[in-house]
Design an enzyme around this catalytic site. Structure first.
Site, PDB file in Angstrom:
ATOM      1  N   CYS A  10       2.934  -6.699  -7.469  1.00 22.36           N
ATOM      2  CA  CYS A  10       2.203  -7.831  -8.051  1.00 22.36           C
ATOM      3  C   CYS A  10       2.992  -8.485  -9.192  1.00 22.36           C
ATOM      4  O   CYS A  10       4.018  -9.110  -8.947  1.00 22.36           O
ATOM      5  CB  CYS A  10       0.814  -7.377  -8.483  1.00 22.36           C
ATOM      6  SG  CYS A  10      -0.326  -8.740  -8.842  1.00 22.36           S
ATOM      7  N   HIS A  27      -1.231  -5.239  -3.184  1.00 22.28           N
ATOM      8  CA  HIS A  27      -1.550  -3.942  -3.794  1.00 22.28           C
ATOM      9  C   HIS A  27      -1.608  -2.847  -2.726  1.00 22.28           C
ATOM     10  O   HIS A  27      -2.661  -2.645  -2.106  1.00 22.28           O
ATOM     11  CB  HIS A  27      -2.893  -4.014  -4.526  1.00 22.28           C
ATOM     12  CG  HIS A  27      -2.872  -4.903  -5.734  1.00 22.28           C
ATOM     13  ND1 HIS A  27      -2.855  -4.425  -7.015  1.00 22.28           N
ATOM     14  CD2 HIS A  27      -2.841  -6.251  -5.844  1.00 22.28           C
ATOM     15  CE1 HIS A  27      -2.820  -5.440  -7.871  1.00 22.28           C
ATOM     16  NE2 HIS A  27      -2.816  -6.557  -7.175  1.00 22.28           N
ATOM     17  N   ASP A  77      -1.762   0.243  -3.140  1.00 20.21           N
ATOM     18  CA  ASP A  77      -2.625   1.343  -3.578  1.00 20.21           C
ATOM     19  C   ASP A  77      -4.056   1.174  -3.085  1.00 20.21           C
ATOM     20  O   ASP A  77      -4.831   2.127  -3.121  1.00 20.21           O
ATOM     21  CB  ASP A  77      -2.618   1.431  -5.103  1.00 20.21           C
ATOM     22  CG  ASP A  77      -2.750   0.061  -5.760  1.00 20.21           C
ATOM     23  OD1 ASP A  77      -3.803  -0.220  -6.331  1.00 20.21           O
ATOM     24  OD2 ASP A  77      -1.783  -0.734  -5.700  1.00 20.21           O
TER      25      ASP A  77
END
Length: 358
Positions: free
Chosen positions: A246, A331, A333
């Site tokens: 990001c 992202h 994650d």
């Protein structure tokens, strides 16, 4: 109690207050995720923003501390069509109203979020304020327009001092530009021994920690507000593998001569399709950014574009031609969001191991 959402263009929406009863202002944005509202509210990348949720009911499964992505939320306000007063979930510890009151964040319900989102898509992200129904709107609008742009987003959310997240495996330093806890969880699952450092840590201090790899985290705001970080990245990439996410991706691009720009209304949601150019693989990804890397500014002698967003063709991934370093705009994650891109953490581990073997 009725409150007013006043937009920078003079438009206003009436709604019912919940959460904290206070007047706030900031950048008005929207996010399209159907779930993951708690992770969104506590994501430091939303620092200073009034978050509009496009999904019509928010709060239906309540709030649980395990889902927080930071110690405390840093958004300015939460705007919804309807909030669920009686959540239904065995894990729920409180409802959305109680959660927002705990952190003194105002909420506004009963808003036509479809019309509001349409306006943002047409005119772009803009400043907005939540004010009392009997407030002087002309004065409030003048104050809103005169409000200076915030430039210390990252300094406001980054850790002030280094801290460890110990384990028994590879040593990874995470530079905190607005770190989500899910990044630490993904590294812990891979047995990484992590040290988190402030955003303005210099290269010498990072290298003194003897890292096997360095992560550049997500975070809020304009990457061009952090020029001092670029020298650190340039020095680190020559010596240690880098993985950026990001804002970390944008800073990596700037450090290698590319440019960034502010998007009209950004990418915020959990269903953004991204194509890996080399393989054609498509991942559905979680995204939250208002800035992007300018494709035409990328020097092909330094950087390779590895991923693109299918809907609008924006740059979603980069890899350095000469150093073991890669970044993505989304992202991996996945909190909230799909798990399609979690393999990128494994790719980072493989890059670290390959570097150690040389």
């Amino acid at each position: 109690m009725e409150r007013i959402l006043l937009l920078e263009d003079g438009t206003y929406f009436s709604g019912q207050a919940f959460g904290a009863l206070k007047e706030v202002s900031g950048e008005l944005i929207f996010t399209t995720g159907m779930t993951g509202y708690q992770e969104t509210i506590t994501d430091p990348s939303y620092f200073g923003q009034l978050i509009t949720f496009t999904y019509p009911m928010i709060g239906n499964y309540g709030i649980t501390a395990d889902n927080n992505e930071s110690v405390a939320p840093s958004c300015k306000a939460v705007i919804v069509k309807e909030w669920a007063r009686r959540p239904s979930n065995w894990r729920s510890q409180m409802n959305l109203d109680e959660f927002l009151k705990q952190y003194e964040i105002p909420g506004l319900a009963g808003i036509d979020t479809r019309a509001l989102t349409h306006k943002i898509r047409e005119q772009g992200a803009m400043k907005a304020a939540i004010i009392a129904v009997d407030a002087d709107r002309d004065q409030a609008l003048a104050e809103l327009k005169a409000e200076p742009a915030v430039k210390d987003h990252v300094a406001s959310v980054s850790t002030k001092t280094p801290y460890p997240n110990p384990n028994s495996g590879r040593r990874v330093v995470v530079v905190d530009f607005g770190l989500k806890h899910s990044i630490l969880r993904a590294l812990s699952e891979r047995h990484c021994s992590v040290t988190v450092v402030p955003y303005d840590t210099d290269a010498q201090t990072i290298l003194a920690l003897k890292p096997d790899g360095v992560m550049l985290s997500n975070g809020p705001g304009d990457p061009k507000n952090l020029p001092a970080v670029l020298d650190m990245i340039r020095e680190i990439q020559e010596q240690v593998p880098i993985f950026g996410i990001c804002l970390g991706h944008q800073l990596f691009a700037l450090a290698n001569g590319a440019d960034t720009y502010k998007m009209k209304f950004g990418h915020r949601g959990v269903n953004h399709p991204v194509r890996e150019i080399a393989t054609g693989r498509i991942d559905f990804t979680s995204q939250n950014h208002g800035y992007a890397v300018a494709k035409d500014s990328i020097d092909p002698e330094k950087l390779i574009i590895t991923h693109v967003e299918i809907n609008d063709g924006t740059v979603e991934g980069l890899k350095h031609r000469h150093y073991p370093a890669f970044t993505v705009q989304y992202h991996p994650d996945a909190a909230p969001g799909p798990h399609d891109a979690l393999h990128l953490f494994d790719d980072f581990m493989a890059m670290i191991d390959a570097r150690k073997e040389h």
